[in-house]
Scaffold this motif. Structure first.
Motif, PDB file in Angstrom:
ATOM      1  N   ARG A   1       0.838  -1.215   0.000  1.00  0.00           N
ATOM      2  CA  ARG A   1       0.000   0.000   0.000  1.00  0.00           C
ATOM      3  C   ARG A   1       0.866   1.254   0.000  1.00  0.00           C
ATOM      4  NH1 ARG A   1      -1.668   4.063   3.254  1.00  0.00           N
ATOM      5  NH2 ARG A   1      -3.856   4.711   3.174  1.00  0.00           N
ATOM      6  N   GLU A   2       1.880   1.261   0.840  1.00  0.00           N
ATOM      7  CA  GLU A   2       2.726   2.452   0.952  1.00  0.00           C
ATOM      8  C   GLU A   2       3.610   2.619  -0.281  1.00  0.00           C
ATOM      9  OE1 GLU A   2       2.142   4.638   3.226  1.00  0.00           O
ATOM     10  OE2 GLU A   2       0.664   3.330   4.152  1.00  0.00           O
TER      11      GLU A   2
ATOM     12  N   MET B   1       1.549   4.358  -2.705  1.00  0.00           N
ATOM     13  CA  MET B   1       1.439   5.770  -2.324  1.00  0.00           C
ATOM     14  C   MET B   1       2.688   6.515  -2.776  1.00  0.00           C
ATOM     15  SD  MET B   1      -0.694   7.793  -0.870  1.00  0.00           S
ATOM     16  CE  MET B   1      -1.769   7.284   0.483  1.00  0.00           C
ATOM     17  N   LEU B   2       3.835   5.875  -2.565  1.00  0.00           N
ATOM     18  CA  LEU B   2       5.114   6.491  -2.927  1.00  0.00           C
ATOM     19  C   LEU B   2       5.246   6.663  -4.442  1.00  0.00           C
ATOM     20  CD1 LEU B   2       8.014   7.312  -1.818  1.00  0.00           C
ATOM     21  CD2 LEU B   2       8.688   5.000  -2.479  1.00  0.00           C
TER      22      LEU B   2
ATOM     23  N   GLN C   1      -7.310  12.726   1.667  1.00  0.00           N
ATOM     24  CA  GLN C   1      -7.798  11.512   2.323  1.00  0.00           C
ATOM     25  C   GLN C   1      -8.006  11.728   3.823  1.00  0.00           C
ATOM     26  OE1 GLN C   1      -4.666   8.755   1.260  1.00  0.00           O
ATOM     27  NE2 GLN C   1      -5.850   7.890  -0.426  1.00  0.00           N
TER      28      GLN C   1
ATOM     29  N   ARG D   1       3.808  13.401  -0.212  1.00  0.00           N
ATOM     30  CA  ARG D   1       3.382  12.051  -0.559  1.00  0.00           C
ATOM     31  C   ARG D   1       4.571  11.095  -0.455  1.00  0.00           C
ATOM     32  NH1 ARG D   1      -1.171  11.285  -3.600  1.00  0.00           N
ATOM     33  NH2 ARG D   1      -1.485   9.231  -4.509  1.00  0.00           N
TER      34      ARG D   1
ATOM     35  N   ALA E   1       3.596   9.356  -6.647  1.00  0.00           N
ATOM     36  CA  ALA E   1       4.129  10.726  -6.637  1.00  0.00           C
ATOM     37  C   ALA E   1       4.822  11.031  -7.964  1.00  0.00           C
ATOM     38  CB  ALA E   1       5.100  10.917  -5.472  1.00  0.00           C
TER      39      ALA E   1
ATOM     40  N   SER F   1      -0.387   5.778   5.564  1.00  0.00           N
ATOM     41  CA  SER F   1      -0.234   7.181   5.205  1.00  0.00           C
ATOM     42  C   SER F   1      -1.477   7.672   4.475  1.00  0.00           C
ATOM     43  CB  SER F   1       1.012   7.373   4.344  1.00  0.00           C
ATOM     44  OG  SER F   1       0.851   6.760   3.088  1.00  0.00           O
ATOM     45  N   PHE F   2      -1.781   8.951   4.659  1.00  0.00           N
ATOM     46  CA  PHE F   2      -2.941   9.564   4.014  1.00  0.00           C
ATOM     47  C   PHE F   2      -2.570  10.934   3.460  1.00  0.00           C
ATOM     48  CE2 PHE F   2      -4.692   6.669   7.169  1.00  0.00           C
ATOM     49  CZ  PHE F   2      -5.657   5.996   6.444  1.00  0.00           C
ATOM     50  N   THR F   3      -3.054  11.224   2.268  1.00  0.00           N
ATOM     51  CA  THR F   3      -2.880  12.573   1.722  1.00  0.00           C
ATOM     52  C   THR F   3      -3.764  13.532   2.520  1.00  0.00           C
ATOM     53  OG1 THR F   3      -4.721  12.357   0.180  1.00  0.00           O
ATOM     54  CG2 THR F   3      -2.572  11.615  -0.596  1.00  0.00           C
TER      55      THR F   3
END
Lengths: 427, 427
Positions: A64-65, A68-69, B99, B75, A72, B94-96
């Motif tokens: 998941r992370e 997210m990374l 989010q 991010r 970008a 982690s969340f933006t």
């Protein structure tokens, strides 16, 4: 006014100069009277740089992370492309995969697109903006988490957007002029194809041609979206991927279908042979079930007829080299249970494939293929066929010779006439 | 179980080693029995790097796209922090800003937080995760566009999250040990303050102390969230910002309030003097209306009593040096209309401010301040006062001497006793 979807990969937006060039190209399409929607990848090596950063803090980062990374990367490139367009006096709006309505399943790192709900994109188009969408990413339907589609996902993003927006064409910009009859680095006389069917392109992609990703072609075929593969460095027409082998070029009336579309090769695979497998019902299944459980995708599979005297058989298969270690470990753990004799591993292999919709009705193709390879002094290993493809495994060092010999045998080499067509406007 | 909100700035997550150290710190807070929510800034120079990339493709990038670009910075850092935590065996998500439910107005580049709807954060906390939120960013209420809060916005994000989650404390991690009585680079004997009220911190921030941003302190004051300013490089207690000047330390009963909290200085301003302004109703208003229209924030404003013989007056004000050119151009355009005599511009000025809630009831403070500066041989320019602050404008080159003299005059210099308290556990 029609909608054109364009896709630019990482090398097309590698630095500021490249971003500006892409922006000019996008503006040209807009000036030509189209509504333009663009899918972009991360700049140059950004994705690799981000992966390196992740490795530096965690050897096994949570998927998941990682998504997210990595997302970008496109966020940066799409904003820069939008800025460069605005600098040319046109209005652009960038959208993340999530904002663009790219809905996926929840498999981080290799999510599949389930749906595209391009409400915000349509609004932006209606307001006159050029739309830039982050490729390679989406948002999961159930959990609303950021997902990535895996390497090459931006092609799929572009085609999915084209389908959802009912675009006229999806232009995939790359660093070569189109789809060639063979890899021009191996066969300098390879010709650019002006047109190729979805099925042929699928077989080419599956056989090692890196120009388009399998999933993107599958998506385009399902929604009947013509793909125009072309260079971002020239104004030449590239290759149109459209039509089925039943109806290869619907908008151009009848046209004799070329027998062979091209020769593809793949050096990314390894071959494993399991020798002395008891020829009983279910033994082979057990081997393949174990490999499937280890998430390994096999490519070619060959099982010899068992020798009557021993009732033992050999099973060979090819798989991505990167999965070789895992596969060998998995199988070694089954030796006692299944009772096979040995495991042989060979990563000095390559696959050569001949692809062409026309071969269905031309029974001599296989024989011609095999004798071309034999005349080049190359020994054949495994063989597998589909309706429009023949693949053989040869020694790694023989791949170039086999590709070149095949290319010549099927009259694919460019001559002067072809060279003129090259710079022409597409047949 | 209480909720602790922590904020780490760019220098605290500058590289992989720093990210890992921050992760350990976060895990410590979790191990101590807290639910932990963290706001992070972009790593080190990432924001500047991204701004440079933007400049390379467009000298005047659209604000919307600039926000899209810059938000990539957090991010990256938030995903890396989450990965590093996961590497320590704890689960992080982690969340933006979007989010995390950070809702803002639509002013790209300096959006204000309107609301925080932390539904996803609460769920993640309830599931046992450590929550990492991208600082500095949000999503606009009306247009659902990505916004940024401007430089230093991560402090505000942290306090806003703390308020929405009813956290026990908001810990702002930085590269110094806390809030000091003066800038230790100018006054080596400056003492760390163990506690300071919101009002004093607001005046300190407005007077040039860079440790906390004005908006973050305003937010904390409004929602009564204690801020703990502390170093991410040590385990020392830092400075608690809490309580009002009416009730300075509610949880510690009565305690005599120190007269002076500290001396702040600011070298970022310039002074403009408009001489010979006709002393009629509305002339000054016209000047300030024009400057407001040009989006220039003025700080100190002084108008002299007009000389009876001429009926003309002089108006001086200070403003950010970066706005100096715009202000001069704006005013020059009004010369004919208003009929003033000359415009004087001076950017060789500095502001020295004395801040303390106790000065309200100690009438001698102003006199002592002025004589300390006079004894240091420094000439006073403009003067302005609030209930708990006195500010003077001096020559740029005199700022250090004025700060040091004031610090000594008000007995703020550390002695041995203070040095012990320093390493203690906070009064």
């Amino acid at each position: 006014m029609g909608i054109v979807v364009q896709k630019y990969g990482g090398s097309s937006v590698a630095d500021a100069a490249a971003v500006k060039r892409v922006a000019r190209r996008i503006v040209e399409a807009k000036k030509a009277g189209n509504d333009v929607v663009v899918a972009v990848s991360a700049m140059g090596d950004t994705t690799d740089d981000l992966l390196e950063k992740a490795q530096a803090v965690s050897p096994l980062p949570p998927a998941r992370e990682l998504d997210m990374l990595l997302t970008a990367g496109e966020r940066i490139s799409m904003a820069l492309v939008a800025m460069a367009i605005s600098d040319l006096g046109y209005s652009a709006r960038s959208f993340t995969g999530s904002q663009a309505g790219v809905i996926t399943d929840s498999v981080h790192g290799k999510a599949k697109i389930i749906d595209v709900t391009p409400g915000r994109i349509r609004t932006a188009i209606d307001e006159g903006h050029i739309v830039i969408v982050a490729g390679f990413q989406g948002v999961s339907q159930d959990t609303k988490e950021i997902t990535t589609l895996g390497r090459g996902g931006t092609d799929t993003t572009a085609v999915a957007l084209a389908a959802a927006l009912e675009a006229d064409v999806c232009e995939i910009y790359t660093d070569v002029d189109g789809v060639f009859t063979a890899d021009p680095r191996i066969v300098p006389s390879a010709r650019k194809l002006d047109r190729v069917t979805y099925e042929e392109m699928l077989e080419l992609a599956a056989s090692g041609a890196k120009i388009l990703h399998l999933r993107c072609v599958e998506y385009a075929r399902r929604f009947d979206i013509p793909i125009h593969v072309r260079s971002s460095f020239s104004q030449l027409d590239g290759t149109i991927v459209s039509g089925s082998i039943e109806d290869p070029a619907p908008e151009e009336g009848t046209m004799e279908q070329a027998i062979i579309a091209g020769v593809a090769h793949d050096r990314s695979e390894a071959k494993i042979t399991v020798t002395g497998v008891p020829d009983k019902v279910g033994e082979a299944a057990r081997i393949f079930a174990a490999l499937a459980e280890a998430q390994i995708n096999l490519d070619m599979i060959v099982q010899n007829v068992s020798a009557a005297s021993t009732n033992l058989t050999d099973i060979s298969f090819t798989l991505p080299r990167t999965d070789g270690q895992t596969a060998m470990t998995t199988l070694a753990g089954l030796q006692e249970e299944i009772g096979f004799e040995t495991l042989l591993y060979d990563d000095k292999v390559g696959k050569v494939s001949l692809i062409g919709a026309g071969m269905r009705s031309h029974p001599g193709v296989t024989a011609k293929f095999f004798s071309a390879i034999a005349e080049a002094g190359v020994n054949l290993g495994m063989i597998s066929t589909s309706e429009i493809r023949i693949s053989v495994v040869v020694a790694d060092e023989d791949v170039d010779a086999a590709v070149a010999a095949t290319h010549t045998a099927f009259d694919l080499d460019a001559d002067e006439v072809e060279a003129v067509v090259y710079g022409g406007t597409g047949r």
